[in-house]
Design a protein around this motif. Structure first.
Motif, PDB file in Angstrom:
ATOM      1  N   GLU A   1      -5.998   9.274   7.574  1.00  0.00           N
ATOM      2  CA  GLU A   1      -5.778   7.856   7.861  1.00  0.00           C
ATOM      3  C   GLU A   1      -7.135   7.197   8.058  1.00  0.00           C
ATOM      4  O   GLU A   1      -7.980   7.706   8.808  1.00  0.00           O
ATOM      5  CB  GLU A   1      -4.913   7.670   9.110  1.00  0.00           C
ATOM      6  N   GLU A   2      -7.357   6.083   7.387  1.00  0.00           N
ATOM      7  CA  GLU A   2      -8.652   5.406   7.464  1.00  0.00           C
ATOM      8  C   GLU A   2      -8.473   3.903   7.334  1.00  0.00           C
ATOM      9  O   GLU A   2      -7.369   3.413   7.074  1.00  0.00           O
ATOM     10  CB  GLU A   2      -9.587   5.933   6.367  1.00  0.00           C
ATOM     11  N   THR A   3      -9.572   3.184   7.496  1.00  0.00           N
ATOM     12  CA  THR A   3      -9.564   1.730   7.403  1.00  0.00           C
ATOM     13  C   THR A   3     -10.057   1.299   6.033  1.00  0.00           C
ATOM     14  O   THR A   3     -11.125   1.738   5.581  1.00  0.00           O
ATOM     15  CB  THR A   3     -10.448   1.109   8.499  1.00  0.00           C
ATOM     16  N   ALA A   4      -9.284   0.445   5.369  1.00  0.00           N
ATOM     17  CA  ALA A   4      -9.676  -0.082   4.059  1.00  0.00           C
ATOM     18  C   ALA A   4     -10.729  -1.165   4.234  1.00  0.00           C
ATOM     19  O   ALA A   4     -11.028  -1.606   5.348  1.00  0.00           O
ATOM     20  CB  ALA A   4      -8.452  -0.634   3.334  1.00  0.00           C
ATOM     21  N   THR A   5     -11.313  -1.609   3.125  1.00  0.00           N
ATOM     22  CA  THR A   5     -12.379  -2.619   3.180  1.00  0.00           C
ATOM     23  C   THR A   5     -11.880  -3.946   3.748  1.00  0.00           C
ATOM     24  O   THR A   5     -12.676  -4.716   4.301  1.00  0.00           O
ATOM     25  CB  THR A   5     -12.958  -2.850   1.776  1.00  0.00           C
ATOM     26  N   ASP A   6     -10.574  -4.216   3.622  1.00  0.00           N
ATOM     27  CA  ASP A   6     -10.036  -5.471   4.156  1.00  0.00           C
ATOM     28  C   ASP A   6      -9.610  -5.353   5.614  1.00  0.00           C
ATOM     29  O   ASP A   6      -9.054  -6.283   6.189  1.00  0.00           O
ATOM     30  CB  ASP A   6      -8.861  -5.950   3.300  1.00  0.00           C
ATOM     31  N   GLY A   7      -9.853  -4.182   6.210  1.00  0.00           N
ATOM     32  CA  GLY A   7      -9.527  -3.977   7.610  1.00  0.00           C
ATOM     33  C   GLY A   7      -8.155  -3.386   7.865  1.00  0.00           C
ATOM     34  O   GLY A   7      -7.835  -3.048   9.007  1.00  0.00           O
ATOM     35  N   SER A   8      -7.339  -3.244   6.832  1.00  0.00           N
ATOM     36  CA  SER A   8      -6.001  -2.666   7.010  1.00  0.00           C
ATOM     37  C   SER A   8      -6.088  -1.148   7.084  1.00  0.00           C
ATOM     38  O   SER A   8      -7.073  -0.544   6.648  1.00  0.00           O
ATOM     39  CB  SER A   8      -5.091  -3.080   5.846  1.00  0.00           C
ATOM     40  N   ARG A   9      -5.053  -0.550   7.637  1.00  0.00           N
ATOM     41  CA  ARG A   9      -4.994   0.911   7.734  1.00  0.00           C
ATOM     42  C   ARG A   9      -4.297   1.485   6.502  1.00  0.00           C
ATOM     43  O   ARG A   9      -3.302   0.934   6.020  1.00  0.00           O
ATOM     44  CB  ARG A   9      -4.237   1.339   8.990  1.00  0.00           C
ATOM     45  N   ILE A  10      -4.851   2.576   5.988  1.00  0.00           N
ATOM     46  CA  ILE A  10      -4.274   3.233   4.809  1.00  0.00           C
ATOM     47  C   ILE A  10      -4.181   4.734   5.056  1.00  0.00           C
ATOM     48  O   ILE A  10      -4.849   5.292   5.931  1.00  0.00           O
ATOM     49  CB  ILE A  10      -5.110   2.979   3.538  1.00  0.00           C
ATOM     50  N   CYS A  11      -3.329   5.366   4.279  1.00  0.00           N
ATOM     51  CA  CYS A  11      -3.177   6.813   4.339  1.00  0.00           C
ATOM     52  C   CYS A  11      -3.583   7.382   2.987  1.00  0.00           C
ATOM     53  O   CYS A  11      -3.120   6.904   1.944  1.00  0.00           O
ATOM     54  CB  CYS A  11      -1.722   7.167   4.661  1.00  0.00           C
ATOM     55  N   ARG A  12      -4.423   8.413   2.993  1.00  0.00           N
ATOM     56  CA  ARG A  12      -4.950   8.992   1.759  1.00  0.00           C
ATOM     57  C   ARG A  12      -4.407  10.412   1.578  1.00  0.00           C
ATOM     58  O   ARG A  12      -4.466  11.237   2.487  1.00  0.00           O
ATOM     59  CB  ARG A  12      -6.482   9.022   1.807  1.00  0.00           C
ATOM     60  N   TYR A  13      -3.853  10.671   0.365  1.00  0.00           N
ATOM     61  CA  TYR A  13      -3.300  11.976   0.036  1.00  0.00           C
ATOM     62  C   TYR A  13      -3.961  12.522  -1.230  1.00  0.00           C
ATOM     63  O   TYR A  13      -4.264  11.762  -2.156  1.00  0.00           O
ATOM     64  CB  TYR A  13      -1.792  11.885  -0.242  1.00  0.00           C
ATOM     65  N   GLN A  14      -4.100  13.836  -1.320  1.00  0.00           N
ATOM     66  CA  GLN A  14      -4.558  14.459  -2.557  1.00  0.00           C
ATOM     67  C   GLN A  14      -3.415  14.461  -3.568  1.00  0.00           C
ATOM     68  O   GLN A  14      -2.303  14.891  -3.272  1.00  0.00           O
ATOM     69  CB  GLN A  14      -5.052  15.878  -2.308  1.00  0.00           C
TER      70      GLN A  14
END
Length: 281
Positions: free
Chosen positions: A165-178
């Motif tokens: 889980e990380e912060t996108a460039t626009d400040g929103s939270r995103i979830c990253r999966y392989q």
């Protein structure tokens, strides 16, 4: 003459009332029958309640399921009441089809998975890769799957799993999966998620798909209770009998991220995932 005419009009109206009520009842019954036939024979709506089919399907997606591609079984109809043995006319899904079916454990709960193994196939999972009839199913690493964090799509990282889980460039939270691209022997390709080394899910015994059954898997391989596990109520599905298959996923008609509040209509448009509408399978 005017008095006589005015007296007859109410009486005529009263005489027609029973007929009017019966016409309304017949109209409503006709609508009900047509709705049941449409849902049983043509298309039926289905919503996605879990993450087992990520990245293709998200929680909060709504899609139409086509009933005709594989013929009809008793489970094509409400409550499985139709006196049908097998499928009429006979039909069968192909590898890679996304299907809705009744779980074998109770023959009533609707699940959605992807067809991997056909009757007679020999299947094993080794290191997260499908071995189909002795041949590894090709899969290649592709760009990570990025899913915005919303009420319907929370991020659930766990130690040892490839979820970030990380912060996108626009400040929103995103979830990253392989994410990986998998290609079956018939040429059907689709994306799957591999969250890491999960005991048993990534290394299984060898399965032989019985005649009249199918081996189904979720695209979110490490969070899918599918044919790798024995059938149990509200859990895994084991091998799925042909007659339990209800239909094939057809098209997405609605999707919500879960952020809307029913008592605040102005929040509804912002919760719709507009880019997902109309997507086929």
């Amino acid at each position: 003459m005017p008095d006589s005419a005015s007296d007859s009009s109410p009486r005529a109206s009263k005489q027609k009332s029973p007929g009017g009520i019966m016409e309304n009842i017949r109209f409503l019954l006709t609508l009900l029958i047509l709705a049941v036939l449409l849902r049983s024979l043509v298309v039926a709506p289905f919503n996605i309640p879990s993450e087992s089919m990520l990245p293709r399907l998200l929680v909060g997606d709504y899609l139409f399921v086509a009933k005709w591609p594989y013929g009809y079984s008793r489970y094509s109809f409400p409550f499985g009441l139709a006196p049908i043995d097998g499928r009429i006319p006979s039909g069968a899904p192909d590898r890679g089809d996304v299907v809705v079916f009744k779980t074998p454990s109770d023959n009533s709960t609707d699940y959605i998975k992807r067809v991997i193994g056909l009757p007679g196939d020999i299947i094993q999972i080794r290191g997260g890769q499908i071995i189909l009839n002795g041949t590894p199913v090709p899969r290649v690493r592709v760009a990570d799957f990025i899913d915005p964090v919303t009420p319907n799509s929370p991020c659930r990282p766990e130690p040892g799993l490839n979820i970030v889980e990380e912060t996108a460039t626009d400040g929103s939270r995103i979830c990253r999966y392989q994410r990986y691209r998998e290609t079956l022997p018939n040429g059907r390709s689709y994306d799957v998620l591999d969250l890491g080394n999960v005991p048993f899910a990534d290394d299984t015994p060898t399965y032989v798909v019985p005649q009249g059954h199918y081996f189904l898997m979720g695209d979110n391989r490490d969070r899918s209770a599918d044919s790798r596990y024995p059938a149990q109520v509200d859990g895994a599905i084991g091998m799925v009998p042909s007659e339990n298959i209800v239909g094939r996923a057809l098209v997405m008609f609605f999707s919500t991220d879960g952020s809307a509040e029913w008592l605040k209509p102005w929040t509804w448009p912002g919760a719709v995932r507009w880019s997902r509408l109309g997507g086929g399978f």
